[in-house]
Design a protein around this motif. Sequence first.
Motif, short mmCIF file in Angstrom:
data_model
loop_
_atom_site.label_atom_id
_atom_site.label_comp_id
_atom_site.label_asym_id
_atom_site.label_seq_id
_atom_site.Cartn_x
_atom_site.Cartn_y
_atom_site.Cartn_z
N LYS A 22 0.71 -0.60 -5.71
CA LYS A 22 2.12 -0.91 -5.95
C LYS A 22 2.63 -1.98 -5.00
N GLN A 23 2.32 -1.84 -3.72
CA GLN A 23 2.82 -2.79 -2.74
C GLN A 23 2.19 -4.17 -2.92
N ILE A 24 0.94 -4.22 -3.34
CA ILE A 24 0.31 -5.50 -3.63
C ILE A 24 0.99 -6.15 -4.83
N ALA A 25 1.26 -5.36 -5.87
CA ALA A 25 1.95 -5.88 -7.05
C ALA A 25 3.32 -6.44 -6.68
N LEU A 26 4.06 -5.71 -5.85
CA LEU A 26 5.36 -6.19 -5.42
C LEU A 26 5.24 -7.48 -4.60
N GLY A 27 4.21 -7.55 -3.78
CA GLY A 27 3.99 -8.76 -2.99
C GLY A 27 3.77 -9.98 -3.87
N ILE A 28 3.09 -9.77 -5.01
CA ILE A 28 2.83 -10.89 -5.93
C ILE A 28 4.13 -11.35 -6.60
N VAL A 29 4.89 -10.42 -7.17
CA VAL A 29 6.10 -10.83 -7.89
C VAL A 29 7.19 -11.32 -6.93
N GLN A 30 7.12 -10.88 -5.67
CA GLN A 30 8.07 -11.37 -4.66
C GLN A 30 7.67 -12.74 -4.11
N GLY A 31 6.48 -13.19 -4.47
CA GLY A 31 6.03 -14.50 -4.01
C GLY A 31 5.41 -14.50 -2.63
N LYS A 32 5.09 -13.33 -2.09
CA LYS A 32 4.49 -13.26 -0.75
C LYS A 32 3.00 -13.59 -0.78
N ILE A 33 2.33 -13.18 -1.86
CA ILE A 33 0.90 -13.40 -2.00
C ILE A 33 0.60 -13.88 -3.42
N ALA A 34 -0.59 -14.44 -3.63
CA ALA A 34 -1.00 -14.89 -4.95
C ALA A 34 -1.73 -13.77 -5.69
N PRO A 35 -1.75 -13.80 -7.02
CA PRO A 35 -2.54 -12.82 -7.77
C PRO A 35 -4.02 -12.95 -7.43
N PRO A 36 -4.82 -11.93 -7.67
CA PRO A 36 -6.26 -12.04 -7.38
C PRO A 36 -6.91 -13.14 -8.23
N ALA A 37 -7.89 -13.78 -7.65
CA ALA A 37 -8.59 -14.86 -8.35
C ALA A 37 -9.36 -14.32 -9.55
N ALA A 38 -9.60 -15.19 -10.51
CA ALA A 38 -10.36 -14.80 -11.70
C ALA A 38 -11.72 -14.25 -11.29
N GLY A 39 -12.13 -13.17 -11.96
CA GLY A 39 -13.42 -12.56 -11.66
C GLY A 39 -13.43 -11.64 -10.47
N SER A 40 -12.27 -11.38 -9.87
CA SER A 40 -12.19 -10.48 -8.71
C SER A 40 -12.55 -9.06 -9.11
N THR A 41 -13.17 -8.36 -8.18
CA THR A 41 -13.53 -6.97 -8.41
C THR A 41 -13.03 -6.12 -7.25
N MET A 42 -13.05 -4.83 -7.46
CA MET A 42 -12.55 -3.89 -6.47
C MET A 42 -13.43 -2.65 -6.48
N ALA A 43 -13.71 -2.07 -5.35
CA ALA A 43 -14.54 -0.87 -5.28
C ALA A 43 -13.80 0.32 -5.90
N ASP A 44 -14.56 1.24 -6.44
CA ASP A 44 -13.97 2.45 -7.03
C ASP A 44 -13.29 3.29 -5.95
N PHE A 45 -12.31 4.07 -6.36
CA PHE A 45 -11.58 4.93 -5.43
C PHE A 45 -11.01 6.13 -6.17
N LEU A 46 -10.65 7.13 -5.41
CA LEU A 46 -10.04 8.33 -5.96
C LEU A 46 -8.53 8.14 -5.98
N CYS A 47 -7.89 8.41 -7.12
CA CYS A 47 -6.45 8.15 -7.24
C CYS A 47 -5.74 9.34 -7.86
N PRO A 48 -4.64 9.81 -7.28
CA PRO A 48 -3.93 10.97 -7.82
C PRO A 48 -3.17 10.68 -9.10
#
Length: 363
Positions: free
Chosen positions: A315-341
């Motif tokens: 959520k905080q990463i998403a907010l950072g993107i729409v707020q203009g603080k950071i750029a969206p992830p580059a094409a082809g980006s991946t992320m390790a699996d995680f446990l999420c509630p």
Amino acid sequence: MSRLQQIESLRQGLIGNGELASRVTAVREASVSRLPELVQLASQKLEQKLAKVYAAQNATEAAAILGNLLKNEQQVVRAYSNTLSEIRFDTIMAEQDIKVCPTRLEEIVRQEMELPVTGHPHLVTLDQSATVIEEGLRRYTRITGDADQKTTVQLAKEQVKAKILQCEFGVTGANAIVAPNGVIVLAEDEGNVRAVSNLPYKHVVVVGLDKIVPSAEDAMAIVKATAMYGTGRITSTYYSLIAGPSRTADIEFRMAYGMHGPKEVHVILLDNGRTAVIEQGGGCLMKCIDCGACYEACTALANRQEWQDIVLTPKQIALGIVQGKIAPPAAGSTMADFLCPVGLSASLVVNSLARLSHSHRRK
């Protein structure tokens, strides 16, 4: 064993058959899908409880509201809050020459030792040893000699409480707002948030719209899941349920305000990109409860993208993107699996983040 490994071990022993996760997922989906309705209801009920409610579309509007509320103050006391960090509360106050007194011991250690922010939503000194933490508290208390850790911690707590008592305003975030009741929910472990919300004459709450929930039971489920998944604990130590200013009718049956707590409660409901994330197809990301269970996966992704100065949850990463603080992830980006509630997967998070853009450029 690292602190994250300890949390993982504790988490596995607590989460059970997934019943809590299913409940929290349903709550967050309902909250996101009903957001405008819940915001309106929460505002109405908070005002009925005599809280003063303000709507802030972005950090600039929040700063203006806070500036007006606190304009005559020399110092304010605040609890640790990701939402306050999001709007750069300390910077807002510094621009008005207002001293900010933090109250969470872990955050005080980080500031005293000039440590970089970890990015974890809860564990401010995640990567620091007990020796570093003790040294930070010794610097804060200005203690000398051979005082043991227990004495140092106790002295630090006493100094924090003394600063709280000196301030007219106490500023906090919130873990939830219960819309049908107008109740503010605060959950914590140290007891400092309770003091910040209860001891000063006026209490200011800055809370994201995503924290508004349909019921008190829903709020408790989220708080419990946040503790289990994020820090490997069964629940938080302290809960505060606040329904407006302090009041009593004990004396001659006449209602009096501010007898045993703040006489004024101000609630700033902050959008700051939350609606934009949903409108851009990232509603699933707003289900995130900022527990920190995906911290390692988010950290690895952030390092590859060179994201900095942001809390590392979907959520905080998403907010950072729409707020203009950071750029969206580059094409082809991946992320390790995680446990999420709330049932977020690595591929869903990355793909949803990639669709987002700075909200001011949306047409």
